[in-house]
Design a protein around this motif. Structure first.
Motif, PDB file in Angstrom:
ATOM      1  N   GLU A   9       0.827  -1.203   0.000  1.00  0.00           N
ATOM      2  CA  GLU A   9       0.000   0.000   0.000  1.00  0.00           C
ATOM      3  C   GLU A   9       0.861   1.252   0.000  1.00  0.00           C
ATOM      4  O   GLU A   9       0.568   2.227  -0.720  1.00  0.00           O
ATOM      5  N   ALA A  10       1.928   1.236   0.780  1.00  0.00           N
ATOM      6  CA  ALA A  10       2.846   2.378   0.794  1.00  0.00           C
ATOM      7  C   ALA A  10       3.518   2.547  -0.565  1.00  0.00           C
ATOM      8  O   ALA A  10       3.657   3.679  -1.069  1.00  0.00           O
ATOM      9  N   ALA A  11       3.939   1.438  -1.157  1.00  0.00           N
ATOM     10  CA  ALA A  11       4.598   1.488  -2.466  1.00  0.00           C
ATOM     11  C   ALA A  11       3.650   2.011  -3.538  1.00  0.00           C
ATOM     12  O   ALA A  11       4.033   2.826  -4.398  1.00  0.00           O
ATOM     13  N   ARG A  12       2.419   1.553  -3.512  1.00  0.00           N
ATOM     14  CA  ARG A  12       1.417   2.010  -4.491  1.00  0.00           C
ATOM     15  C   ARG A  12       1.227   3.514  -4.420  1.00  0.00           C
ATOM     16  O   ARG A  12       1.255   4.216  -5.443  1.00  0.00           O
ATOM     17  N   ASP A  13       1.040   4.030  -3.207  1.00  0.00           N
ATOM     18  CA  ASP A  13       0.782   5.465  -3.057  1.00  0.00           C
ATOM     19  C   ASP A  13       2.008   6.295  -3.432  1.00  0.00           C
ATOM     20  O   ASP A  13       1.887   7.374  -4.030  1.00  0.00           O
ATOM     21  N   TYR A  14       3.189   5.792  -3.097  1.00  0.00           N
ATOM     22  CA  TYR A  14       4.427   6.482  -3.472  1.00  0.00           C
ATOM     23  C   TYR A  14       4.582   6.512  -4.986  1.00  0.00           C
ATOM     24  O   TYR A  14       4.871   7.558  -5.581  1.00  0.00           O
ATOM     25  N   TRP A  15       4.376   5.362  -5.624  1.00  0.00           N
ATOM     26  CA  TRP A  15       4.532   5.239  -7.078  1.00  0.00           C
ATOM     27  C   TRP A  15       3.562   6.152  -7.819  1.00  0.00           C
ATOM     28  O   TRP A  15       3.920   6.789  -8.815  1.00  0.00           O
ATOM     29  N   LYS A  16       2.349   6.245  -7.329  1.00  0.00           N
ATOM     30  CA  LYS A  16       1.357   7.106  -7.985  1.00  0.00           C
ATOM     31  C   LYS A  16       1.765   8.572  -7.949  1.00  0.00           C
ATOM     32  O   LYS A  16       1.396   9.354  -8.845  1.00  0.00           O
ATOM     33  N   ALA A  17       2.535   8.940  -6.948  1.00  0.00           N
ATOM     34  CA  ALA A  17       2.928  10.344  -6.791  1.00  0.00           C
ATOM     35  C   ALA A  17       4.223  10.689  -7.517  1.00  0.00           C
ATOM     36  O   ALA A  17       4.593  11.868  -7.598  1.00  0.00           O
ATOM     37  N   VAL A  18       4.914   9.678  -8.053  1.00  0.00           N
ATOM     38  CA  VAL A  18       6.165   9.910  -8.771  1.00  0.00           C
ATOM     39  C   VAL A  18       5.846  10.227 -10.227  1.00  0.00           C
ATOM     40  O   VAL A  18       4.966   9.622 -10.833  1.00  0.00           O
ATOM     41  N   ASP A  19       6.588  11.165 -10.814  1.00  0.00           N
ATOM     42  CA  ASP A  19       6.293  11.611 -12.173  1.00  0.00           C
ATOM     43  C   ASP A  19       7.332  11.112 -13.174  1.00  0.00           C
ATOM     44  O   ASP A  19       8.460  10.775 -12.824  1.00  0.00           O
ATOM     45  N   GLY A  20       6.917  11.092 -14.440  1.00  0.00           N
ATOM     46  CA  GLY A  20       7.816  10.941 -15.571  1.00  0.00           C
ATOM     47  C   GLY A  20       8.609   9.650 -15.607  1.00  0.00           C
ATOM     48  O   GLY A  20       8.098   8.565 -15.311  1.00  0.00           O
ATOM     49  N   GLU A  21       9.888   9.772 -15.977  1.00  0.00           N
ATOM     50  CA  GLU A  21      10.744   8.616 -16.167  1.00  0.00           C
ATOM     51  C   GLU A  21      10.932   7.830 -14.879  1.00  0.00           C
ATOM     52  O   GLU A  21      11.057   6.594 -14.910  1.00  0.00           O
ATOM     53  N   ARG A  22      10.951   8.514 -13.754  1.00  0.00           N
ATOM     54  CA  ARG A  22      11.158   7.816 -12.483  1.00  0.00           C
ATOM     55  C   ARG A  22       9.974   6.904 -12.186  1.00  0.00           C
ATOM     56  O   ARG A  22      10.145   5.817 -11.634  1.00  0.00           O
ATOM     57  N   ARG A  23       8.787   7.320 -12.550  1.00  0.00           N
ATOM     58  CA  ARG A  23       7.621   6.461 -12.359  1.00  0.00           C
ATOM     59  C   ARG A  23       7.690   5.254 -13.295  1.00  0.00           C
ATOM     60  O   ARG A  23       7.365   4.136 -12.910  1.00  0.00           O
ATOM     61  N   GLU A  24       8.095   5.476 -14.531  1.00  0.00           N
ATOM     62  CA  GLU A  24       8.212   4.375 -15.489  1.00  0.00           C
ATOM     63  C   GLU A  24       9.249   3.357 -15.037  1.00  0.00           C
ATOM     64  O   GLU A  24       9.082   2.144 -15.249  1.00  0.00           O
ATOM     65  N   ALA A  25      10.322   3.834 -14.423  1.00  0.00           N
ATOM     66  CA  ALA A  25      11.430   2.947 -14.044  1.00  0.00           C
ATOM     67  C   ALA A  25      11.216   2.255 -12.709  1.00  0.00           C
ATOM     68  O   ALA A  25      11.858   1.232 -12.436  1.00  0.00           O
ATOM     69  N   PHE A  26      10.314   2.764 -11.875  1.00  0.00           N
ATOM     70  CA  PHE A  26      10.144   2.218 -10.524  1.00  0.00           C
ATOM     71  C   PHE A  26       9.705   0.752 -10.561  1.00  0.00           C
ATOM     72  O   PHE A  26       8.894   0.339 -11.387  1.00  0.00           O
ATOM     73  N   ARG A  27      10.238  -0.036  -9.606  1.00  0.00           N
ATOM     74  CA  ARG A  27       9.836  -1.442  -9.474  1.00  0.00           C
ATOM     75  C   ARG A  27       9.719  -1.805  -7.990  1.00  0.00           C
ATOM     76  O   ARG A  27      10.468  -1.313  -7.140  1.00  0.00           O
ATOM     77  N   PHE A  28       8.760  -2.689  -7.725  1.00  0.00           N
ATOM     78  CA  PHE A  28       8.617  -3.327  -6.411  1.00  0.00           C
ATOM     79  C   PHE A  28       8.950  -4.797  -6.617  1.00  0.00           C
ATOM     80  O   PHE A  28       8.206  -5.518  -7.298  1.00  0.00           O
ATOM     81  N   LEU A  29      10.084  -5.244  -6.069  1.00  0.00           N
ATOM     82  CA  LEU A  29      10.514  -6.634  -6.261  1.00  0.00           C
ATOM     83  C   LEU A  29      10.307  -7.407  -4.960  1.00  0.00           C
ATOM     84  O   LEU A  29      10.853  -7.040  -3.920  1.00  0.00           O
ATOM     85  N   HIS A  30       9.546  -8.466  -5.055  1.00  0.00           N
ATOM     86  CA  HIS A  30       9.172  -9.290  -3.906  1.00  0.00           C
ATOM     87  C   HIS A  30       9.930 -10.609  -3.978  1.00  0.00           C
ATOM     88  O   HIS A  30       9.836 -11.348  -4.968  1.00  0.00           O
ATOM     89  N   VAL A  31      10.696 -10.900  -2.927  1.00  0.00           N
ATOM     90  CA  VAL A  31      11.525 -12.106  -2.889  1.00  0.00           C
ATOM     91  C   VAL A  31      10.748 -13.210  -2.183  1.00  0.00           C
ATOM     92  O   VAL A  31      10.377 -13.078  -1.014  1.00  0.00           O
ATOM     93  N   SER A  32      10.506 -14.313  -2.890  1.00  0.00           N
ATOM     94  CA  SER A  32       9.730 -15.408  -2.327  1.00  0.00           C
ATOM     95  C   SER A  32      10.487 -16.732  -2.477  1.00  0.00           C
ATOM     96  O   SER A  32      11.690 -16.744  -2.740  1.00  0.00           O
ATOM     97  N   THR A  33       9.767 -17.824  -2.337  1.00  0.00           N
ATOM     98  CA  THR A  33      10.390 -19.143  -2.191  1.00  0.00           C
ATOM     99  C   THR A  33       9.717 -20.178  -3.079  1.00  0.00           C
ATOM    100  O   THR A  33       8.531 -20.035  -3.432  1.00  0.00           O
ATOM    101  N   ASP A  34      10.448 -21.233  -3.406  1.00  0.00           N
ATOM    102  CA  ASP A  34       9.845 -22.337  -4.158  1.00  0.00           C
ATOM    103  C   ASP A  34       8.910 -23.179  -3.299  1.00  0.00           C
ATOM    104  O   ASP A  34       8.130 -23.990  -3.823  1.00  0.00           O
ATOM    105  N   GLU A  35       8.934 -22.973  -1.981  1.00  0.00           N
ATOM    106  CA  GLU A  35       8.085 -23.783  -1.105  1.00  0.00           C
ATOM    107  C   GLU A  35       6.599 -23.499  -1.303  1.00  0.00           C
ATOM    108  O   GLU A  35       5.756 -24.300  -0.888  1.00  0.00           O
ATOM    109  N   VAL A  36       6.268 -22.377  -1.943  1.00  0.00           N
ATOM    110  CA  VAL A  36       4.849 -22.090  -2.204  1.00  0.00           C
ATOM    111  C   VAL A  36       4.230 -23.116  -3.140  1.00  0.00           C
ATOM    112  O   VAL A  36       3.017 -23.300  -3.155  1.00  0.00           O
ATOM    113  N   TYR A  37       5.069 -23.814  -3.923  1.00  0.00           N
ATOM    114  CA  TYR A  37       4.563 -24.769  -4.900  1.00  0.00           C
ATOM    115  C   TYR A  37       4.257 -26.140  -4.294  1.00  0.00           C
ATOM    116  O   TYR A  37       3.695 -27.003  -4.972  1.00  0.00           O
ATOM    117  N   GLY A  38       4.648 -26.358  -3.049  1.00  0.00           N
ATOM    118  CA  GLY A  38       4.400 -27.648  -2.423  1.00  0.00           C
ATOM    119  C   GLY A  38       5.531 -28.621  -2.645  1.00  0.00           C
ATOM    120  O   GLY A  38       6.702 -28.239  -2.654  1.00  0.00           O
TER     121      GLY A  38
END
Length: 360
Positions: free
Chosen positions: A118-147
């Motif tokens: 939620e914080a990332a979404r609101d921050y990203w919406k407020a960023v303009d131009g190239e910085r908004r296009e380049a922004f990424r939220f990368l979530h690190v997860s695990t193979d254990e989700v697959y069982g």
């Protein structure tokens, strides 16, 4: 560093969980590459400031003691430092601990990730131009989700989720939230699902550092069940490079599986560690450390086999692991032998004593 990892360098990254095992290694490597890192970590038992000692006084590393669920704090950090990317390593991650106390895993891995999104979404919406296009939220997860896999087959990015522990269920929920924030709000997210990591600064409750510590102490080496559970082992530095590669060139909204191409049975891993220690630090009585292996009752709901198909990240982004399992394991054993003070401070709890008085 791969060509793709150099394509779109970000000058400032907010890294959550950057005092943990994978996050700590990632932060050390990122700062060494000239990235300014804002490192937010709640310093639960697995967060270790000793891991970050080399960055003390470095202006490109700003450590903040706090929780990803503290919306006011995260909003303030985003407004003040205006990061080009957020990388979420923050997680409760030990399966045994999730069996004993699942609530903490839901709080951090699900509720905390939601607040961060939620914080990332609101921050990203407020960023303009190239910085908004380049922004990424990368979530690190695990193979254990697959069982759990049978004797054949590999986890792909389209494998249905089938988590079997409270830990993996909490990570699956967080993955779904990340996906939903992309499809609902357009947030440019990336998700990585990795196989078993190993390497320097690994908390000594996990298999490889646990075996090293107990073997050196002359204690029994506990192996769950028959020890034939299979994992795909990924050297942590390879994982860090893969994450940088995905951040630089990954397609927004996509998931990338990261594996080490190194399937090993747990018992094979334990024996390999014993053999390396016998070469480097023989027992005084000359007996092989394999004689210390003791089979114990299996973990409840223990997944039998994990294995990753990492062809998407290879074909799209050009990443492949640089370390074989034999190379990575030898480097890991050598690191632990050379850094026994770090291990001692974890085992006796003194690594936590200096946390009092850390300023936000």
């Amino acid at each position: 560093m791969s060509a793709s990892a150099q394509a779109r360098p970000a000058s400032t990254w907010l890294v959550t969980g950057g005092a943990g095992f994978i996050g700590g290694n990632f932060v050390l490597e990122a700062v060494a590459r000239g990235v300014r890192v804002i490192n937010l970590d709640a310093l639960t038992y697995a967060g270790n400031l000793d891991t970050l000692a080399a960055l003390q006084g470095n202006p490109d590393h700003v450590f903040v003691h706090g929780d990803i669920g503290d919306r006011a704090l995260v909003d303030r950090l985003l407004a003040e430092h205006r990061p080009d990317a957020i990388l979420n390593f923050a997680a409760e991650s030990h399966v045994d601990r999730s069996i004993d106390g699942p609530a903490a895993f839901i709080q951090t891995n699900v509720v905390g990730t939601l607040a961060l999104l939620e914080a990332a979404r609101d921050y990203w919406k407020a960023v303009d131009g190239e910085r908004r296009e380049a922004f990424r939220f990368l979530h690190v997860s695990t193979d254990e989700v697959y069982g759990s896999l049978g004797d054949t087959g590999l986890f792909t990015e389209t494998t249905p989720y089938a988590p079997n522990s409270p830990y993996s269920a909490s990570k699956a929920a967080s993955d779904h939230l990340v996906r939903a924030f992309h499809h609902t709000y357009g947030l440019p997210v990336l998700t990585t699902n990795c196989s078993n990591n190993y390497g320097p600064y690994h908390f000594p409750e996990k298999l490889i550092p646990l075996v090293i510590a107990k073997a050196l102490a002359g204690e029994p080496l506990p192996v769950y069940g028959d020890g034939r559970q299979v994992r795909d082992w990924l050297y942590v530095s390879d994982h860090c490079e893969a994450i940088r590669t995905v951040l630089a060139g990954g397609r927004a909204g996509q998931t990338y599986n990261i594996g080490g191409n190194a399937e090993q049975q747990n018992i094979q891993v334990v024996r390999a560690v014993c053999a390396l220690l016998d070469e480097r630090r023989p027992r005084a009585d000359g007996r092989p450390r394999e004689s210390q292996i003791t089979h114990v009752a299996d973990r409840p709901g223990h997944d039998r086999r994990y294995a990753i198909d990492a062809s998407r990240i290879r074909d799209e982004l050009g990443w492949e692991p640089a370390y074989t399992f034999e190379q990575g394991l030898a480097a890991t054993v050598d690191w632990y032998l050379d850094n026994q003070d770090w291990v001692r401070r974890v085992l006796d709890g003194s690594y936590r004593l200096e946390r009092i008085g850390i300023a936000v």
